[in-house]
Design an enzyme around this catalytic site. Structure first.
Site, PDB file in Angstrom:
ATOM      1  N   GLU A 210      34.230  33.691  37.749  1.00  0.00           N
ATOM      2  CA  GLU A 210      33.101  32.781  37.557  1.00  0.00           C
ATOM      3  C   GLU A 210      31.935  33.112  38.472  1.00  0.00           C
ATOM      4  O   GLU A 210      30.773  33.127  38.039  1.00  0.00           O
ATOM      5  CB  GLU A 210      33.542  31.330  37.771  1.00  0.00           C
TER       6      GLU A 210
ATOM      7  N   GLU B  69      34.499  32.904  29.755  1.00  0.00           N
ATOM      8  CA  GLU B  69      35.899  33.245  29.487  1.00  0.00           C
ATOM      9  C   GLU B  69      36.285  32.774  28.088  1.00  0.00           C
ATOM     10  O   GLU B  69      36.087  31.612  27.745  1.00  0.00           O
ATOM     11  CB  GLU B  69      36.795  32.576  30.535  1.00  0.00           C
TER      12      GLU B  69
ATOM     13  N   HIS C 251      40.903  19.703  36.703  1.00  0.00           N
ATOM     14  CA  HIS C 251      40.353  19.934  35.359  1.00  0.00           C
ATOM     15  C   HIS C 251      39.737  18.667  34.760  1.00  0.00           C
ATOM     16  O   HIS C 251      39.703  18.512  33.548  1.00  0.00           O
ATOM     17  CB  HIS C 251      41.447  20.430  34.407  1.00  0.00           C
TER      18      HIS C 251
HETATM   19  C1  LIG Z   1      39.121  29.642  38.186  1.00  0.00           C
HETATM   20  C2  LIG Z   1      39.632  29.330  36.831  1.00  0.00           C
HETATM   21  N1  LIG Z   1      38.984  29.821  35.762  1.00  0.00           N
HETATM   22  C3  LIG Z   1      39.442  29.567  34.527  1.00  0.00           C
HETATM   23  C4  LIG Z   1      40.554  28.797  34.335  1.00  0.00           C
HETATM   24  C5  LIG Z   1      41.042  28.474  32.930  1.00  0.00           C
HETATM   25  N2  LIG Z   1      42.295  29.210  32.700  1.00  0.00           N
HETATM   26  C6  LIG Z   1      43.477  28.625  32.860  1.00  0.00           C
HETATM   27  S1  LIG Z   1      44.748  29.673  32.642  1.00  0.00           S
HETATM   28  C7  LIG Z   1      43.702  30.951  32.328  1.00  0.00           C
HETATM   29  C8  LIG Z   1      44.237  32.317  32.038  1.00  0.00           C
HETATM   30  C9  LIG Z   1      45.048  32.777  33.166  1.00  0.00           C
HETATM   31  O1  LIG Z   1      45.578  34.027  32.887  1.00  0.00           O
HETATM   32  P1  LIG Z   1      46.617  34.638  33.891  1.00  0.00           P
HETATM   33  O2  LIG Z   1      46.132  34.470  35.294  1.00  0.00           O
HETATM   34  O3  LIG Z   1      46.894  36.006  33.453  1.00  0.00           O
HETATM   35  O4  LIG Z   1      47.888  33.709  33.756  1.00  0.00           O
HETATM   36  P2  LIG Z   1      48.786  33.419  32.483  1.00  0.00           P
HETATM   37  O5  LIG Z   1      48.209  32.209  31.830  1.00  0.00           O
HETATM   38  O6  LIG Z   1      48.740  34.629  31.612  1.00  0.00           O
HETATM   39  O7  LIG Z   1      50.134  33.141  33.027  1.00  0.00           O
HETATM   40  C10 LIG Z   1      42.375  30.531  32.391  1.00  0.00           C
HETATM   41  C11 LIG Z   1      41.210  31.374  32.133  1.00  0.00           C
HETATM   42  C12 LIG Z   1      41.171  28.271  35.476  1.00  0.00           C
HETATM   43  N3  LIG Z   1      42.226  27.466  35.383  1.00  0.00           N
HETATM   44  N4  LIG Z   1      40.716  28.565  36.710  1.00  0.00           N
END
Ligand SMILES: Cc1ncc(C[n+]2csc(CCOP(=O)(O)OP(=O)(O)O)c2C)c(N)n1
Lengths: 330, 343
Positions: free
Chosen positions: B77, B46, B146
């Site tokens: 993932e 990612e 985290h």
């Molecule tokens: C399972 C998982 N993978 C990766 C992450 C890291 N991460 C945190 S926020 C995010 C993006 C999330 O995007 P979205 O669901 O569209 O929410 P937004 O932040 O746009 O509100 C990622 C990849 C995570 N927290 N959990």
């Protein structure tokens, strides 16, 4: 310990346009203070602001009962507030204080509050999907008539557990609503680069009714959510809302140099033309439901409440490190 | 604490200039060099392309290797890790980026039931040459989902190798070895070390074989076995101990599997005392395994039981004073070592 300020009451009733304005401005002013605390290095960890997306949480939560459930995300402050959380206890949690909703153990990404039906914010993308579905199952088995709303960003469309959950919910006619907040970006990547096909074709495949809604229009969100909630409460099963929206700020407060993934003119367009708070304010005035003086009064009142809440949190003590072992087991 | 911590030089080939790199820079160099060397190496994860991950560790790779080899994935993932397993079986050498080690929980079926077992179940016919890079480490106030250090999980499973480097030199050499290895390898990178730990790294190509421990500091009186971020903590404790006349040896296993039992046992046979420190959970974890290896192998030379220090057995709390109470510190090690040496 500092005393808790009373949540401001402005005499506006649940579900009314004026009340929705108040709730949106509360989220906006809350988040502005989070930004301020964070940039002054007074808040540890990470801060994902909900600014720009206020109409989604408010439009949906205003369609819910106090005892209905929500699950929230890493960008969760707006959901918590809209469901009725007290700002001073939220700020205390954000600062890691004992008085916070989770005694400082959760922080910004994990606020939970059984009293307002908040099953918890979640730092695992898609982490709430099965939990909300489970709450709906419990409500059905226990005959409580409660509805569960699962808030998630469009990034969670990548997680398989969402599809397993929707399948279960439809098979068992569970009162759960999947609320997909499409703010166009998964962190630093446009959703079109990570999402094949049409988001609403996914619930359709499981037979869930889906509505695509302008997420900057709180009245449209509220109307669509009310239809879905009513249907779910009747026992007709789950639904899906796709809410088109935009986060006005960075992915988190420190995400400043972001032109490489998101053009400035796009941000300016959304902020100037599609601000949910400004759009609703203009509508209230044009319909004669409020005048500017009244909106100013509400804003001032909320600002005072938020300032008091911040002060409460700053003055509150940290937890005693001895308590670190408490709460691991029930 | 200083902004960066210097690490001692590795056993660099003589006559070569040593540059100072951060831990993160060393990892980026290893990735870039291996991708240059072998077109079958691809990086999936990612926000690994333009964003270079939230830690900016892989920044610049997409510009050199293009979007076919440095691939931004959806937040899927389990899906992209399993895809990497299949691609590894059929001709690529994928590296998967797991942004936070906590998300190992999402990929464990692909790692444990698929990647780890395919070579064995197929009677040695299929190979799975892949690397899963995952972060670890607390104290960033990132809370319970985290901040975990879960390297004990893959270490428990036959068929997986697990690297857990502590210095830029080790990170680069181990990562290159991992990429060239024909087995699935889980490679743990401490988040705080990315920018904070700096050290000399030679210019030219080198690999560090998996399964060779490194003595980070020689000593006579007590052995401190330490992994990842805890190596700096052990070195700090050793400096404090020196002031009261205790001469500590610090040994870094560098990989939890294969485990260089010989070096660990020999060190403790020399010093007769041992503490094992690791940022993973204390119970059922790395420290327990290493302590038992040493207790068996150095039994007749030990002055007392092998002691251990690990993360407190709680989900990592958000609040700073609580979180700080969960991670082993120099002071914890110092106090325990002093007591063991009766000083
Ligand atoms: C399972 C998982 N993978 C990766 C992450 C890291 N991460 C945190 S926020 C995010 C993006 C999330 O995007 P979205 O669901 O569209 O929410 P937004 O932040 O746009 O509100 C990622 C990849 C995570 N927290 N959990």
């Amino acid at each position: 310990m500092a005393t808790a300020p009373n949540p401001a009451t402005t005499g506006v009733e649940a579900g009314t346009p004026l009340r929705m304005y108040r709730q949106m401005i509360a989220i906006r002013l809350f988040e502005e203070r989070v930004n301020d605390l964070y940039t002054r290095a007074l808040m540890p960890g990470l801060a994902h602001l909900y600014i720009g997306e206020e109409a989604v949480a408010v439009g949906i939560c205003e369609a819910l009962r106090a005892d209905d459930y929500i699950t929230s995300t890493h960008r969760g402050h707006g959901h918590c507030l809209a469901k009725g959380a007290a700002p001073h206890l939220m700020f205390a949690e954000l600062l890691g204080k004992e008085a916070g909703y989770c005694k400082g153990k959760g922080g910004s990404m994990h606020i939970a509050d059984p009293a307002t039906g908040n099953l918890g914010a979640n730092a695992i993308v898609g982490g709430g999907a099965a939990l909300a579905t489970g709450a709906a199952y419990a409500s059905k088995v226990l005959g409580q008539g409660r509805v569960a709303v699962c808030f998630f960003g469009e990034g969670a469309l990548g997680q398989g557990v969402l599809y397993e959950s929707m399948n279960l919910a439809q098979l068992w006619k569970l009162p759960v609503i999947y609320a997909c907040e499409n703010n166009l970006y998964n962190e630093y990547t446009h959703y079109s680069e990570t999402t094949a096909g049409d988001p609403v074709a996914r619930p359709a495949a499981f037979g869930l009714p889906a509505e695509t809604v302008d997420g900057q229009d709180v009245r449209a969100v509220h109307a669509a959510a009310s239809r879905m909630v009513e249907r779910a409460r009747r026992g007709d099963g789950p639904g899906f809302l796709l809410l088109n929206t935009y986060r006005f700020r960075g992915h988190h407060v420190g995400d400043i140099a972001r032109e490489y993934y998101r053009p400035k003119h796009e941000e300016q367009h959304w902020m100037a033309e599609r601000d949910p708070v400004a759009l609703h304010a203009a509508w209230l005035v044009s319909e004669g439901l409020a005048d500017q003086a009244m909106l100013d009064r509400i804003e001032k009142e909320v600002a005072a409440e938020m300032d008091a809440a911040v002060e409460f949190a700053q003055n509150a003590p940290y937890p005693d490190p001895q308590r670190v072992d408490e709460d691991v087991y029930a | 604490m200083p902004d960066t911590v210097a690490t001692g030089p590795g056993p660099a080939p003589s006559g070569t200039a040593l540059r100072e790199l951060t831990f993160g820079e060393a990892i980026r160099e290893a990735l870039a060099e291996e991708m240059r060397r072998d077109p079958r190496v691809v990086l999936l994860g990612e926000d690994v392309a333009e964003a270079g991950t939230p830690f900016k560790v892989v920044k610049g790779l997409v510009e050199e290797f293009g979007k076919d080899r440095v691939v931004d994935t959806p937040i899927s993932e389990a899906g992209f890790t399993g895809l990497a397993v299949g691609a590894a079986m059929t001709g690529l050498r994928p590296i998967v980026d797991i942004m936070f080690g906590d998300f190992l929980a999402l990929i464990m079926d692909q790692v444990v039931n698929q990647a780890a077992k395919i070579h064995y179940m197929s009677g040695g016919k299929w190979k799975v040459p892949m690397v899963i890079r995952a972060t670890m480490g607390a104290t960033r106030r990132s809370a319970a989902q985290h901040s975990q250090s879960l390297h004990a999980w893959p270490s428990h499973v036959p068929g997986l190798k697990v690297a857990i480097p502590s210095t830029p030199y080790d990170a680069k050499g181990l990562l290159k070895a991992a990429i060239r290895d024909d087995n699935p390898i889980v490679f743990f990178e401490d988040k705080i070390s990315y920018a904070k730990v700096k050290g000399p790294v030679p210019d030219e190509d080198y690999v560090i074989p998996l399964g060779v421990a490194d003595i980070k500091r020689e000593g006579r009186d007590i052995t401190l076995v330490a992994t990842s971020s805890m190596v700096q903590v052990a070195l700090g404790a050793a400096a404090m101990l020196e002031e009261i006349g205790i001469n500590a040896e610090v040994v870094d296993p560098r990989t939890t599997w294969p485990l260089d039992e010989k070096t660990l046992i020999e060190s403790v046979r020399k010093t007769s005392r041992c503490i094992v420190v690791d940022e993973g959970y204390y119970r059922y974890g790395i420290t327990g395994e290493i302590a038992s290896v040493i207790a068996e192998g150095a039994f007749y030379d030990l002055d007392g039981p092998v002691r251990r220090i690990g993360a407190r057995h709680v989900p990592v709390p958000f609040s700073p004073p609580l979180e700080d109470a969960t991670v082993p510190t120099e002071r914890d090690l110092f106090t325990m070592a002093r007591q063991m040496c009766n000083k």
